[in-house]
Design a protein around this motif. Structure first.
Motif: not given
Length: 391
Positions: A8-14, A16-25
Motif C-alpha cells: 500500500v505504501m509503495t502504491a502511495g509513493e508511486e 505521489a511521484r506520478a503527481r510530481e511528474a505531472f506538476a513538472a510537465a
C-alpha cells in the motif's frame, strides 16, 4: 510491517511521484467545460474565467507552456439570444456558437492581457485531425503559437460542424490536442472534483485516487451529462474516454482545484497513460470522434486481411454496401454478421462501389481505367475497432 502494508505504501509513493511528474510537465493541455465558465443562465461568468486565467498565467510565469481547450461557445450565446437552455435544433446551436464564440474569445483576450499574455483562437473540426494536410497545418499552427509565446485557445468549430457538434464536451478534443501538440500532461476540469465510485451526492460514494487500467473502473456507477444546468454536453463517460486515449498523464478535477492539481497536490483522480493511446492522433480521432456515414460488408478473407494483417481494403473483399456516402467520408467495415470491425476513409462514393465489388484492382484498371486501380480504403486511413471479429 506486513507485506500488504508495504505494498500500500509503495502504491502511495508511486502515485505521489506520478503527481510530481505531472506538476513538472513542460507543456500541458488544460480543458474547461461550459459549466466551469458560465452562469446557470448561460452568460459568461467573468469571475470564474478570471480565476482560471489566474491559475494558467501562474503556470506560464513558471516557464510552462499552456494549451487551453475551452468549451462554452454555445453556452455563452444562450443569454444574448434569450434562450433558456441549450437548443436541440442544429441551426440554432450553430447560431448560438457564432454569437458566443466571439464573446468567449474577447473575454479570454481581456483576462490574459492582465498578465501581458496574448491569446490565439484555434477552431478545429474532425477533418483537421483526419485529413493529412489539415492535420499537419493544425499541428504547425499550434507549434508556432507556442513558439511565439501565445496561449492557444482551442475549441471545436461549432458554427459549421454537423455531426461534430454532438461530439461531446470537448473532452476527446482535448485528449487529441494533447497528441497533436505532443503535450506532457492533460488537466480535465469538470463541475465534479474527481471520479467517484457512485454519484458523489450519495452516501458511501468514494473518490477514486487513480486509474491504472480498465479493471480499476469495474463496478463504478458513472452518471450521464449534467442535467441541472443544461449548458454543456459532456459527462463523466466522455472524460474517462478522453483519459483513456490521451497518451499522457491525466488529472480530472474541478476548476476550483486547478492550481492544486497543476502543483501535484493529491486532488481529483489521476489517470495513468493507457496502451490504446499509442495510436496516432488521426487514428484516434477516426475511432472515437467520427460516425460511420455508411457500411461496407466484407467477406471473411477481407476481415482477416484488414483486422489481423492490417492490410488495405480491396474491392475484391467487399460483398455489400449500405448508406449514402461520398469519397472521403468515414464508413464502418462489417463482417457478414453485421459486427463493426473497423472504420476508414473511403476512396469512392457509395454509388460507385457496387460495380467494383468482387473485382480485382487489375481487372478494374483494365476495364474501367487506371484511376480504378486503387483500394476502397487505404490502410493508412483505416483503424481497427474489433480485434476479435467473428470471421
Amino acid at each position: 510491517m506486513s507485506s500488504e502494508r508495504s505494498a500500500v505504501m509503495t502504491a502511495g509513493e508511486e502515485l505521489a511521484r506520478a503527481r510530481e511528474a505531472f506538476a513538472a510537465a513542460r507543456r500541458i493541455v488544460v480543458k474547461a467545460g461550459s459549466s466551469s465558465l458560465t452562469t446557470p443562465l448561460g452568460t459568461i461568468d467573468a469571475d470564474r474565467v478570471d480565476a482560471l486565467v489566474d491559475v494558467l498565467a501562474a503556470r506560464r510565469a513558471a516557464g510552462k507552456e499552456i494549451v487551453f481547450v475551452s468549451s462554452g461557445a454555445i453556452a455563452a450565446g444562450l443569454g444574448p439570444l434569450r434562450l433558456a437552455r441549450r437548443p436541440t435544433d442544429l441551426a440554432l446551436q450553430q447560431a448560438a456558437a457564432s454569437v458566443g464564440q466571439g464573446l468567449l474569445i474577447a473575454r479570454y483576450t481581456s483576462s490574459f492581457a492582465r498578465y501581458g499574455l496574448t491569446v490565439g483562437q484555434v477552431l478545429l473540426t474532425s477533418n483537421d485531425m483526419i485529413r493529412r494536410a489539415h492535420h499537419r497545418n493544425a499541428q504547425r499552427t499550434l507549434d508556432q503559437l507556442l513558439a511565439l509565446g501565445i496561449v492557444p485557445i482551442v475549441n471545436e468549430n461549432d458554427t459549421v460542424a454537423t455531426d461534430e457538434i454532438r461530439f461531446g464536451d470537448n473532452d476527446r478534443l482535448a485528449a487529441l490536442v494533447a497528441h497533436l501538440t505532443r503535450a506532457d500532461a492533460l488537466l480535465l476540469l469538470s463541475d465534479v472534483d474527481a471520479l467517484y465510485t457512485d454519484d458523489p451526492r450519495r452516501p458511501g460514494a468514494r473518490r477514486i485516487e487513480q486509474v491504472r487500467e480498465p479493471a480499476d473502473l469495474e463496478g463504478i456507477r458513472i452518471g450521464g451529462p449534467n442535467q441541472t444546468r443544461k449548458v454543456g454536453t459532456g459527462g463523466m463517460v466522455t472524460k474517462i474516454e478522453a483519459a483513456r486515449i490521451a497518451g499522457v498523464p491525466v488529472v480530472l478535477t474541478n476548476a476550483a482545484s486547478a492550481a492544486q492539481a497543476l502543483a501535484g497536490a493529491p486532488v481529483g483522480t489521476y489517470f495513468h497513460p493507457s496502451r490504446e493511446s499509442r495510436m496516432s492522433t488521426r487514428h484516434l480521432w477516426l475511432a472515437h470522434a467520427t460516425t460511420g456515414q455508411g457500411r461496407l460488408i466484407l467477406d471473411p478473407g477481407a476481415v482477416e486481411a484488414v483486422v489481423r494483417r492490417r492490410k488495405s481494403l480491396l474491392p475484391a473483399g467487399v460483398t455489400g454496401v449500405e448508406g449514402d456516402f461520398a469519397a472521403g467520408d468515414p464508413v464502418d467495415l462489417c463482417g457478414a454478421d453485421g459486427r463493426v470491425v473497423a472504420r476508414g476513409l473511403v476512396n469512392y462514393d457509395a454509388a460507385e462501389i457496387p460495380d467494383l465489388m468482387g473485382r480485382s484492382t487489375r481487372w478494374l484498371a483494365r476495364e474501367l481505367g487506371p484511376e480504378y486501380q486503387r483500394e476502397i480504403i487505404h490502410r493508412d486511413d483505416l483503424v481497427v475497432l474489433d480485434l476479435e471479429p467473428n470471421t
